[in-house]
Design a protein around this motif. Structure first.
Motif, mmCIF file in Angstrom:
data_model
loop_
_atom_site.group_PDB
_atom_site.id
_atom_site.type_symbol
_atom_site.label_atom_id
_atom_site.label_comp_id
_atom_site.label_asym_id
_atom_site.label_seq_id
_atom_site.Cartn_x
_atom_site.Cartn_y
_atom_site.Cartn_z
ATOM 1 N N ASP A 1 0.987 6.215 9.179
ATOM 2 C CA ASP A 1 0.996 5.012 8.118
ATOM 3 C C ASP A 1 -0.170 3.860 8.420
ATOM 4 O O ASP A 1 -0.845 3.485 7.606
ATOM 5 C CB ASP A 1 2.390 4.541 8.144
ATOM 6 C CG ASP A 1 3.391 5.036 7.600
ATOM 7 O OD1 ASP A 1 3.012 5.938 6.877
ATOM 8 O OD2 ASP A 1 4.623 4.626 7.991
ATOM 9 N N THR B 1 1.789 5.005 0.545
ATOM 10 C CA THR B 1 1.664 6.197 1.695
ATOM 11 C C THR B 1 2.799 6.925 1.855
ATOM 12 O O THR B 1 3.751 6.178 2.322
ATOM 13 C CB THR B 1 0.579 5.295 2.793
ATOM 14 O OG1 THR B 1 0.359 6.549 3.631
ATOM 15 C CG2 THR B 1 1.639 4.339 3.537
ATOM 16 N N TYR C 1 2.045 -5.446 4.093
ATOM 17 C CA TYR C 1 1.310 -6.020 4.891
ATOM 18 C C TYR C 1 0.636 -7.447 4.683
ATOM 19 O O TYR C 1 0.779 -7.689 3.202
ATOM 20 C CB TYR C 1 0.119 -5.136 5.224
ATOM 21 C CG TYR C 1 -1.196 -4.948 4.359
ATOM 22 C CD1 TYR C 1 -2.146 -5.626 4.442
ATOM 23 C CD2 TYR C 1 -0.775 -3.924 3.514
ATOM 24 C CE1 TYR C 1 -3.163 -5.264 3.463
ATOM 25 C CE2 TYR C 1 -1.939 -3.822 2.625
ATOM 26 C CZ TYR C 1 -2.926 -4.387 2.262
ATOM 27 O OH TYR C 1 -3.737 -4.290 1.358
ATOM 28 N N PHE D 1 1.179 -1.204 -0.103
ATOM 29 C CA PHE D 1 0.023 -0.045 0.085
ATOM 30 C C PHE D 1 0.896 1.145 0.114
ATOM 31 O O PHE D 1 1.718 1.248 0.972
ATOM 32 C CB PHE D 1 -0.873 -0.101 1.132
ATOM 33 C CG PHE D 1 -1.642 1.187 1.480
ATOM 34 C CD1 PHE D 1 -2.627 1.958 0.435
ATOM 35 C CD2 PHE D 1 -1.206 1.981 2.573
ATOM 36 C CE1 PHE D 1 -3.245 3.199 0.672
ATOM 37 C CE2 PHE D 1 -2.067 3.276 2.820
ATOM 38 C CZ PHE D 1 -2.858 3.699 1.972
ATOM 39 N N HIS E 1 -7.573 2.869 3.927
ATOM 40 C CA HIS E 1 -7.361 2.155 2.805
ATOM 41 C C HIS E 1 -8.204 0.907 2.767
ATOM 42 O O HIS E 1 -8.808 0.452 1.675
ATOM 43 C CB HIS E 1 -6.078 1.972 2.377
ATOM 44 C CG HIS E 1 -5.871 1.084 1.188
ATOM 45 N ND1 HIS E 1 -6.023 1.444 -0.084
ATOM 46 C CD2 HIS E 1 -5.431 -0.268 1.157
ATOM 47 C CE1 HIS E 1 -5.854 0.075 -0.696
ATOM 48 N NE2 HIS E 1 -5.333 -0.556 -0.273
ATOM 49 N N LEU F 1 -3.610 3.242 6.239
ATOM 50 C CA LEU F 1 -3.503 1.726 5.823
ATOM 51 C C LEU F 1 -5.118 1.150 6.261
ATOM 52 O O LEU F 1 -5.756 0.635 5.339
ATOM 53 C CB LEU F 1 -2.625 0.769 6.509
ATOM 54 C CG LEU F 1 -2.822 -0.784 5.935
ATOM 55 C CD1 LEU F 1 -2.768 -1.181 4.545
ATOM 56 C CD2 LEU F 1 -1.924 -1.696 6.793
ATOM 57 N N VAL G 1 1.866 -5.957 9.745
ATOM 58 C CA VAL G 1 2.342 -4.685 8.927
ATOM 59 C C VAL G 1 3.852 -4.852 9.037
ATOM 60 O O VAL G 1 4.452 -4.819 10.414
ATOM 61 C CB VAL G 1 1.782 -3.511 9.390
ATOM 62 C CG1 VAL G 1 2.527 -2.460 8.199
ATOM 63 C CG2 VAL G 1 0.249 -3.720 9.097
#
Length: 286
Positions: free
Chosen positions: A114, A46, A53, A44, A121, A118, A91
């Protein structure tokens, strides 16, 4: 009498079939390589990095955050246990594991943000969280900076200051010696990254007690009685969180999630599944 040989032949063939079946090697399920599992792994983007993850199981979401210099595999004793009850999201924190970070600046607040990004997201409004060591620091900051995202938080071996009132003299000395060795050696990318992580521990975190007092979710505060984080500091964290429990593991250093994995998993699961209730001091009934 003519049927007897036929019956004997049938019995003999049946015996040979069963014997062959018993001698055939049984296929065993391949062990899952946590932290390097292409089937369950995702990236992901970011904050200028790609955060790696892995997800396991189904149910209410649970976020696992590892310690400094660690990775997803550090939770190898927790993932299979909790995946039976939750959707586990584990993660590699920024600049660790497969989550590379080429930036020169690193702090715990960046990591907490972060994890918030996530979860957004993944369209998760709130989750349970387990944090070990630096992961515990990140869990506390996530609960402070993004309180709506944390349903309940379990931390072990976390500190809120980088001084010798919180960290043992041996732990402080080890960090300083490791930094000195790295600075004296070849400054390749791996060394620079490790230095960045160690320097963060050297000067951070700097969380005021007043911030702990504003945490809204229940928190299970844990540590070892011989942890690198002093039990007196773990007690200090517990005493300043409004809805908190305290558990100090006997005969344990910093590796509570490994050394006491069965007790750790069961206690955290009980904490997650029962409402917070502050016992009365006279509550001594069995």
């Amino acid at each position: 009498m003519k049927k007897t040989p036929t019956l004997l032949m049938i019995l003999a063939l049946l015996f040979l079939t069963l014997l062959s079946y018993a001698q055939t090697p049984k296929k065993t399920a391949a062990a899952v390589t946590y932290g390097n599992n292409a089937k369950n792994g995702h990236y992901f983007a970011t904050g200028g990095i790609n955060l790696y993850y892995e997800t396991y199981g189904q149910g209410k979401p649970l976020l696992l955050i590892h310690g400094n210099g660690g990775s997803i595999k550090d939770y190898r004793y927790q993932i299979p246990y909790f995946a039976k009850h939750y959707q586990v999201i584990t993660v590699d924190s920024r600049a660790q594991g497969k989550s590379t970070d080429t930036g020169n600046v690193l702090n715990y607040e960046m990591m907490a943000d972060d994890f918030d990004a996530l979860l957004t997201h993944l369209k998760l409004d709130s989750v349970f969280v387990i944090g070990w060591s630096d992961g515990g620091i990140n869990g506390l900051l996530l609960a402070m900076r993004h309180p709506e995202k944390v349903k309940k938080l379990a931390i072990t071996g976390a500190n809120i200051r980088p001084d010798t009132m919180a960290v043992t003299a041996e732990g402080y000395k080890m960090i300083a010696e490791d930094i000195a060795k790295l600075r004296a050696g070849t400054q390749d990318d791996a060394a620079k990254n490790t230095l960045k992580l160690l320097h963060m521990m050297e000067v951070e975190p700097n969380i005021p007690l007043s911030a702990l007092r504003k945490i809204k979710c229940p928190v299970l505060v844990m540590g070892g009685d011989f942890d690198v984080i002093k039990p007196s500091h773990t007690l200090e964290i517990f005493e300043n969180i409004p809805q908190a429990y305290l558990w100090i593991f006997p005969e344990s250093g910093h590796g509570t999630v490994h050394r006491y994995r069965n007790e750790f998993n069961a206690k955290v699961q009980h904490f997650f599944t029962h409402p917070y209730k502050k016992p009365n001091w006279v509550d001594w009934e069995p």
